[in-house]
Design a protein around this motif. Structure first.
Motif, PDB file in Angstrom:
ATOM      1  N   ALA A  89      35.080  44.381  40.543  1.00  0.00           N
ATOM      2  CA  ALA A  89      36.056  43.729  41.420  1.00  0.00           C
ATOM      3  C   ALA A  89      35.722  43.960  42.886  1.00  0.00           C
ATOM      4  N   ALA A  90      35.171  45.139  43.205  1.00  0.00           N
ATOM      5  CA  ALA A  90      34.866  45.450  44.598  1.00  0.00           C
ATOM      6  C   ALA A  90      33.889  44.443  45.193  1.00  0.00           C
ATOM      7  N   ALA A  91      32.968  43.925  44.368  1.00  0.00           N
ATOM      8  CA  ALA A  91      31.991  42.962  44.862  1.00  0.00           C
ATOM      9  C   ALA A  91      32.630  41.630  45.220  1.00  0.00           C
ATOM     10  N   PHE A  92      33.808  41.344  44.635  1.00  0.00           N
ATOM     11  CA  PHE A  92      34.464  40.058  44.866  1.00  0.00           C
ATOM     12  C   PHE A  92      35.510  40.109  45.985  1.00  0.00           C
ATOM     13  N   PRO A 123      42.813  47.982  25.864  1.00  0.00           N
ATOM     14  CA  PRO A 123      41.535  47.270  25.758  1.00  0.00           C
ATOM     15  C   PRO A 123      41.581  45.926  26.445  1.00  0.00           C
ATOM     16  N   LYS A 124      42.274  45.841  27.570  1.00  0.00           N
ATOM     17  CA  LYS A 124      42.474  44.565  28.251  1.00  0.00           C
ATOM     18  C   LYS A 124      41.202  44.135  28.991  1.00  0.00           C
ATOM     19  N   PRO A 125      41.114  42.840  29.381  1.00  0.00           N
ATOM     20  CA  PRO A 125      39.910  42.369  30.059  1.00  0.00           C
ATOM     21  C   PRO A 125      39.609  43.170  31.319  1.00  0.00           C
ATOM     22  N   ALA A 126      38.317  43.306  31.611  1.00  0.00           N
ATOM     23  CA  ALA A 126      37.895  44.153  32.726  1.00  0.00           C
ATOM     24  C   ALA A 126      37.990  43.459  34.065  1.00  0.00           C
ATOM     25  N   LEU A 127      37.984  42.122  34.096  1.00  0.00           N
ATOM     26  CA  LEU A 127      37.975  41.403  35.362  1.00  0.00           C
ATOM     27  C   LEU A 127      39.117  40.403  35.412  1.00  0.00           C
ATOM     28  N   SER A 128      39.480  40.025  36.639  1.00  0.00           N
ATOM     29  CA  SER A 128      40.564  39.075  36.838  1.00  0.00           C
ATOM     30  C   SER A 128      40.086  37.893  37.659  1.00  0.00           C
ATOM     31  N   LEU A 129      40.486  36.695  37.264  1.00  0.00           N
ATOM     32  CA  LEU A 129      40.202  35.512  38.072  1.00  0.00           C
ATOM     33  C   LEU A 129      40.842  35.618  39.448  1.00  0.00           C
ATOM     34  N   LEU A 130      41.928  36.374  39.538  1.00  0.00           N
ATOM     35  CA  LEU A 130      42.641  36.491  40.807  1.00  0.00           C
ATOM     36  C   LEU A 130      41.848  37.256  41.852  1.00  0.00           C
ATOM     37  N   GLN A 217      47.243  34.151  36.091  1.00  0.00           N
ATOM     38  CA  GLN A 217      45.989  33.487  35.746  1.00  0.00           C
ATOM     39  C   GLN A 217      46.249  32.253  34.888  1.00  0.00           C
ATOM     40  N   GLU A 218      47.184  32.373  33.956  1.00  0.00           N
ATOM     41  CA  GLU A 218      47.562  31.232  33.122  1.00  0.00           C
ATOM     42  C   GLU A 218      48.121  30.100  33.971  1.00  0.00           C
ATOM     43  N   LEU A 219      48.974  30.436  34.951  1.00  0.00           N
ATOM     44  CA  LEU A 219      49.541  29.431  35.847  1.00  0.00           C
ATOM     45  C   LEU A 219      48.442  28.750  36.652  1.00  0.00           C
ATOM     46  N   MET A 220      47.470  29.507  37.150  1.00  0.00           N
ATOM     47  CA  MET A 220      46.406  28.940  37.971  1.00  0.00           C
ATOM     48  C   MET A 220      45.508  28.002  37.170  1.00  0.00           C
TER      49      MET A 220
END
Length: 406
Positions: A89-92, A123-130, A217-220
């Protein structure tokens, strides 16, 4: 009065009582002492929970700070999952305001969550579209309009002296928008548990915030409803985005989309894939059964294709990918992200009841019936996570949906 001020006042009262001799204590003083002790214990417990909540949530992102200073291994094979996610996430997030203020779930108080830094828990996803998009830090109105680009036709060129200059076409349209409320509640929680288990409040904060992240994320991507009940469009139903048909294999299809965007002057900052499709990327083999993505394994930077960051998200349709400049999407929020708790109201639940037999010699039966639980009567609390915001798509042509299968 905040919790520390309440504690100071209670301790001052206890100190005054402790200075009285046994003969000087009144009946009211004697009755007050056990209640005073209970109040002090309760306030101290809440203060401790606040401090632990702050530490617990900040720890989730401290790895990102260490990464920026070159102190953390963000290899997919190295470090904890939370540290790797924070590193990715830091890279984004170089252009996203970083702000995190956390408090425990105390009635009447709120927790502000910075959605440019996704919460991560196994065990949730590691990255976020947000983490890819832009943020408008100004407080949004309940509704309004923004300008969306529909055409970009650049005609700049060399011009001889005295000659007419070419005209470029940059067409815009006014797009109305309205806030959407994203929220959820917990089931009733025993009030005593909050007093007995200090980690319960920070855990609830993380879970509620994670749920809001998924819903945003679902809304977006897929849209939802506005506060008036109207349709809030998401990326999948947005007019003006590009499409890329399947061409040979998923790698070629994605690369063609990236190339088309570059031709149009758009530099992609992210590729969004469903988890199952990213699995296929990592397991892909050539005609001789050799892995196609061997260099990706152990890449210290994280998940990349052609130097473009890859975000894995269940909100993206399986068999498709979204690529492009996600910074063209702006999220505007009104007010803080609220995490509150209350013992007011009722809770509808199903209970098993015994139904008497209709015949004298019959057997009783059981069935489920709806009942209402008064939270205050039963010493129960419910926590709520809620935020209000809107996604604004300023340049739809900066994003392309790619078909990954024939």
């Amino acid at each position: 009065m905040n919790l520390k001020a309440q504690l100071a006042a209670l301790l001052a009262e206890a100190n005054a009582l402790s200075k009285k001799s046994a003969n000087d204590l009144t009946e009211a003083d004697v009755a007050r002492i056990p209640d005073l002790k209970s109040e002090i214990d309760a306030v101290q417990s809440k203060i401790k929970a606040q401090e632990e909540a702050t530490a617990a949530l900040k720890d989730a992102f401290s790895a990102a700070d260490r990464v920026s200073k070159g102190m953390t291994d963000v290899s997919p094979q190295g470090g904890s999952r939370a540290e790797r996610a924070a590193g990715f996430a830091a890279a984004f997030r170089s252009q996203v305001a970083e702000q995190l203020s956390t408090k425990a779930l105390v009635p009447g108080q709120t927790v502000t969550i910075d959605y440019s830094a996704p919460l991560v828990a196994e065990p949730k996803p590691a990255l976020s579209l947000l983490s890819l998009i832009s943020y408008d830090t100004s407080d949004a109105d309940p509704s309004g309009a923004y300008l969306r680009q529909t055409t970009r036709d650049n005609n700049a060129t060399t011009v001889a002296g005295g000659e007419k200059k070419p005209t470029s076409s940059y067409e815009l349209e006014s797009v109305p928008w309205e806030l959407s409320t994203v929220a959820h509640l917990t089931e009733p929680i025993r009030k005593q548990w909050l007093q007995d288990f200090a980690q319960l409040e920070p855990w609830l904060s993380v879970e509620l915030a994670y749920g809001l992240t998924v819903a945003l994320q679902e809304l977006m991507i897929n849209g939802g409803v506005t506060e008036s009940g109207a349709t809030a469009r998401g990326l999948d139903t947005l007019v003006g985005t590009n499409t890329q048909a399947f061409s040979g294999n998923m790698f070629r299809s994605i690369r063609l989309a990236l190339g088309s965007l570059e031709t149009a002057g758009v530099i992609a900052n992210g590729i969004a894939l469903h988890p199952d499709d990213w699995t296929e990327v990592e397991l892909a083999e050539d005609a001789n059964d050799r892995p196609l993505t061997t260099p990706l394994l152990g890449d210290r930077r994280g998940r990349f294709l052609w130097d473009v960051p890859v975000v894995v998200s269940p909100e993206v349709d399986k068999g498709s990918a979204w690529v492009g400049d996600w910074k063209s999407i702006v999220f505007r929020r009104r007010g803080p992200v609220e995490m509150t708790m209350t013992d007011k109201g009722v809770y509808e639940t199903q209970v098993e009841v015994v139904v008497p037999p209709e015949e004298p010699d019959g057997e009783p039966t059981t069935e489920m019936a709806t009942t209402l639980l008064d939270l205050y009567e039963r010493n129960l609390l419910r926590a709520r996570g809620e935020t209000r915001g809107v996604f604004q798509f300023l340049q739809p042509a900066a994003l392309t949906k790619v078909d990954l299968a024939a």
